[in-house]
Design a protein around this motif. Structure first.
Motif, mmCIF file in Angstrom:
data_model
loop_
_atom_site.group_PDB
_atom_site.id
_atom_site.type_symbol
_atom_site.label_atom_id
_atom_site.label_comp_id
_atom_site.label_asym_id
_atom_site.label_seq_id
_atom_site.Cartn_x
_atom_site.Cartn_y
_atom_site.Cartn_z
ATOM 1 N N LYS A 181 -55.076 -57.983 -33.329
ATOM 2 C CA LYS A 181 -56.033 -57.870 -34.429
ATOM 3 C C LYS A 181 -55.353 -57.232 -35.625
ATOM 4 O O LYS A 181 -55.610 -56.084 -35.979
ATOM 5 N N GLN A 184 -54.435 -53.396 -36.470
ATOM 6 C CA GLN A 184 -54.828 -52.657 -35.262
ATOM 7 C C GLN A 184 -53.866 -52.955 -34.107
ATOM 8 O O GLN A 184 -53.799 -52.214 -33.149
ATOM 9 N N THR A 187 -54.901 -55.222 -28.724
ATOM 10 C CA THR A 187 -55.911 -54.352 -28.103
ATOM 11 C C THR A 187 -56.413 -55.003 -26.834
ATOM 12 O O THR A 187 -56.361 -56.226 -26.684
ATOM 13 N N GLY A 188 -56.909 -54.193 -25.948
ATOM 14 C CA GLY A 188 -57.481 -54.696 -24.715
ATOM 15 C C GLY A 188 -56.474 -55.380 -23.808
ATOM 16 O O GLY A 188 -56.819 -56.252 -23.010
ATOM 17 N N THR A 189 -55.213 -55.008 -23.921
ATOM 18 C CA THR A 189 -54.196 -55.619 -23.083
ATOM 19 C C THR A 189 -54.333 -55.110 -21.652
ATOM 20 O O THR A 189 -54.549 -53.912 -21.437
ATOM 21 N N TYR A 264 -49.252 -50.455 -22.359
ATOM 22 C CA TYR A 264 -50.320 -49.812 -23.113
ATOM 23 C C TYR A 264 -51.439 -50.806 -23.359
ATOM 24 O O TYR A 264 -51.177 -51.976 -23.630
ATOM 25 N N SER A 265 -52.683 -50.312 -23.297
ATOM 26 C CA SER A 265 -53.795 -51.237 -23.528
ATOM 27 C C SER A 265 -53.923 -51.546 -25.012
ATOM 28 O O SER A 265 -54.445 -52.582 -25.399
ATOM 29 N N SER A 266 -53.437 -50.663 -25.871
ATOM 30 C CA SER A 266 -53.412 -51.019 -27.293
ATOM 31 C C SER A 266 -52.057 -50.615 -27.877
ATOM 32 O O SER A 266 -51.462 -49.607 -27.493
ATOM 33 N N ALA A 268 -49.759 -50.917 -31.649
ATOM 34 C CA ALA A 268 -49.677 -51.336 -33.052
ATOM 35 C C ALA A 268 -48.227 -51.583 -33.443
ATOM 36 O O ALA A 268 -47.299 -50.995 -32.869
#
Lengths: 354, 282
Positions: A181, A184, A187-189, A264-266, A268
């Motif tokens: 995104k 950001q 995300t949500g990995t 990591y779930s998120s 950048a």
């Protein structure tokens, strides 16, 4: 023959050391001896070891300065995350999906390495440092405006160049899943990276780099580092071997990135900025140029050190800098070198004759 | 050195000519033919009208005062510089537009005036790098250590020691190249050049910095290399005992122009050469 044995000995000592360290850490984890923060650092440490070893191939073996290694890590991380997220239904087994994601990350980083390398490696001088520095920044900015989603129809992708698009504008079905995104990041990995996988990746990296160095191609690469004109005069194709080292290095960085990204779930893109490149370069320089086990030790120690220095609070980075200086002084001290030389066989047979 | 006597005397014919090719090579195509070779750096003509023919197994000498353009000729032959004018034929093939690496694969190997070794690598690795193009396994066989890798590495190791034994250097194989004494570094450079399997070996001041006994040994070795490998050798040298002792054809260069060509005796008595070296007689 003795020379062959010395180098082989160092290689096997490196493999053995890494394996032993892995077993010890696994046992400690089993008996609950590791703190939570340290457990969380295991996969990143593996990724940074691979980064350091692969950068050592460019800086230590090829002798070209690359300041954008984090850029290749970033390419690998985000392509790995996209691959892993979109293959969730196709490959339900997490370890297998991780392996595929790492391969995809390595492949995309290799492509990026080729794009950077083809024009730049033909030039002489420090252009590679300048271009890789720029590449690292460009990749960061590109990923910052990248929108990727996945639904039943496949991947949807858009570049949010003027800031007007959002993740909902890329034509995804309502059941779709956003993967990246923009600023950001991802995300949500699904975090499928694991410490054993990291260990396997380190071992594969070591096998690739060490065996490459001891082969015909590796000798050609080191010949370019030591004396380019002489290397040309014995018939070595300069661009080919520079590319070989640089692209291999980029691909391994991409593999490390995919491992890191899936931890990591998120995530950048700003994580892979210029200072990450410099951090890895510090590991390589401090561990010793061309010295793989040095890079490994430096990566582990210097990654854990800032955490260990937390009790110094505000003075943390100051102490970190002082430790760096002390390590440099110590490793350049003749007495320390002599002591180390007695314990560890030298990289090349005749160093004592110098 | 018996071949030297086979020379016909007094053949200082205008260039290009085959007159300084030893008789035993006359029936074969010359290994090197330069026609009207020249290079300009800006307005400065460094080499001009350089015509030379070198026979298959000839030892040729290139001499001349400092700054005459001798090393420039070597750099032209190996394409470090690209010639402004003229052609270079190697074994009958034009070398136009080739890179230094391609030239080496075509068969010219060289050493350097200021030694250029791979200083951080071992002596053996230096020679193995010379063997680079004779080993044929790919990067992947190297990484995966396929049987091909082991076979070819073993062969390369044996070949490297064999080549080092020409100069009795096989015991130094493990040493770091940069730590060798000066004379040994010069010899290692010759071995590395030989490892590329050349048909023409260019030696740029091989005896520089050597004492008379080392020079004598080097002379023997150069002739030995020619006899063993059956290759042509062209050398730049200031040590006249070496040049006059082993070179079958000598070419004298001054201000980028060939001023004389011929056998040692002819060169020694040539008034133009004496003038170039010692100045005009008052």
């Amino acid at each position: 023959m003795k020379n062959l044995k010395t180098t082989t000995k160092v290689d096997f000592a490196t493999y053995l050391g890494v394996t032993l360290a892995f077993i010890v850490v696994m046992l400690c984890q089993q008996f609950g001896l590791l703190s939570r923060s340290l457990t969380g650092m295991l996969v990143p440490i593996c990724a940074y070891i691979v980064m350091a070893v692969s950068l050592n191939l460019t800086v230590g073996i090829l002798g070209e300065l690359s300041l954008g290694h984090a850029g290749f890590m970033s390419v690998g991380a985000f392509s790995g995350v996209i691959a892993s997220q979109s293959l969730q239904s196709a490959i339900p087994t997490a370890p297998l999906r991780l392996a595929v994601a790492i391969l995809v990350g390595a492949a995309f980083a290799a492509i990026a390495g080729t794009i950077v390398g083809v024009p730049v490696l033909r030039l002489r001088g420090d252009y590679l440092a300048i271009v890789t520095l720029a590449f690292g920044e460009i990749i960061k900015d590109l990923i910052n405006c990248l929108l990727v989603g996945y639904d039943s129809k496949g991947l949807h992708m858009a570049f949010n160049l003027d800031g007007s698009l959002t993740i909902n504008d890329i034509g995804m079905a309502p059941d779709g899943m956003a993967i990246i995104k923009g600023a950001q990041g991802a995300t949500g990995t699904a975090t499928i990276a694991s410490f054993p996988a990291g260990f396997i990746l380190i071992m594969i990296t070591l096998v690739i780099v060490l065996n490459l160095v001891r082969s015909r191609s590796g000798r050609a690469i080191m010949a370019l580092r030591d004396n380019r004109i002489a290397a040309e005069s014995v018939g070595i194709n300069v661009t080919k071997y520079k590319m070989m080292a640089f692209v291999t290095s980029a691909a391994l960085a991409g593999a490390a990135g995919a491992l890191y990204g899936l931890n990591y779930s998120s995530l950048a893109a700003s994580k892979f900025a210029f200072d990450t490149s410099i951090l890895v370069l510090v590991y390589v320089v401090l561990g010793g140029l061309g010295n793989m086990w040095g890079s490994i030790i430096a990566a582990v120690v210097l990654y854990v050190l800032p955490e260990a220095l937390r009790e110094f609070a505000d003075f943390r980075m100051l102490v970190y800098a002082i430790v760096l200086i002390l390590v440099m002084l110590a490793t350049n001290n003749d007495q320390v070198k002599a002591l180390a030389g007695r314990i560890i066989p030298r990289r090349k047979g005749g160093a004592k004759n110098g | 050195m018996a071949e030297k006597k086979q020379f016909e005397k007094g053949k200082m014919v205008p260039v290009p000519s085959v007159s300084i090719i030893p008789e035993r090579d006359l029936d074969k195509t010359p290994i090197l033919e330069c026609n009207h070779l020249g290079i300009d750096f800006g307005g400065l003509t460094a080499v001009n009208e350089f015509n030379i023919t070198v026979g298959r197994t000839e030892i040729a000498g290139l001499i001349g005062p400092n700054g005459a353009g001798k090393t420039t000729v070597f750099n032209l032959l190996t394409k470090v510089y690209h010639p402004t004018r003229g052609t270079i034929l190697l074994d009958g093939l034009d070398t136009h537009g080739k890179t230094p690496a391609q030239i080496n694969r075509m068969g010219i190997a060289r050493t350097f005036q200021n030694i250029r070794l791979f200083n951080n690598l071992s002596v053996e690795d230096n020679v193995k790098i010379g063997l680079h193009n004779q080993e044929k396994y790919s990067m992947f066989s190297g990484i995966l250590r396929l049987p091909k890798y082991w076979r070819q590495e073993k062969a390369a190791h044996e070949r490297a020691l064999e080549l080092l034994s020409i100069f009795d250097m096989q015991d130094l194989a493990d040493h770091q190249a940069g730590s060798l004494p000066y004379g040994a570094q010069r010899r290692l450079e010759i071995v590395r050049a030989l490892a590329t399997n050349p048909s023409l070996l260019l030696l740029d001041e091989p005896a520089a910095g050597m004492n008379p006994s080392e020079t004598a040994e080097l002379m023997e070795n150069i002739v030995k290399i020619r006899d063993t490998f059956q290759i042509a050798i062209m050398l730049i040298e200031h040590d006249m005992s070496l040049v006059m002792g082993i070179c079958e054809g000598i070419c004298v260069l001054n201000f980028g122009q060939i001023i004389a060509k011929g056998t040692a005796e002819e060169i020694q008595s040539n008034p133009t050469v004496i003038e170039a070296y010692l100045g005009k007689q008052q």
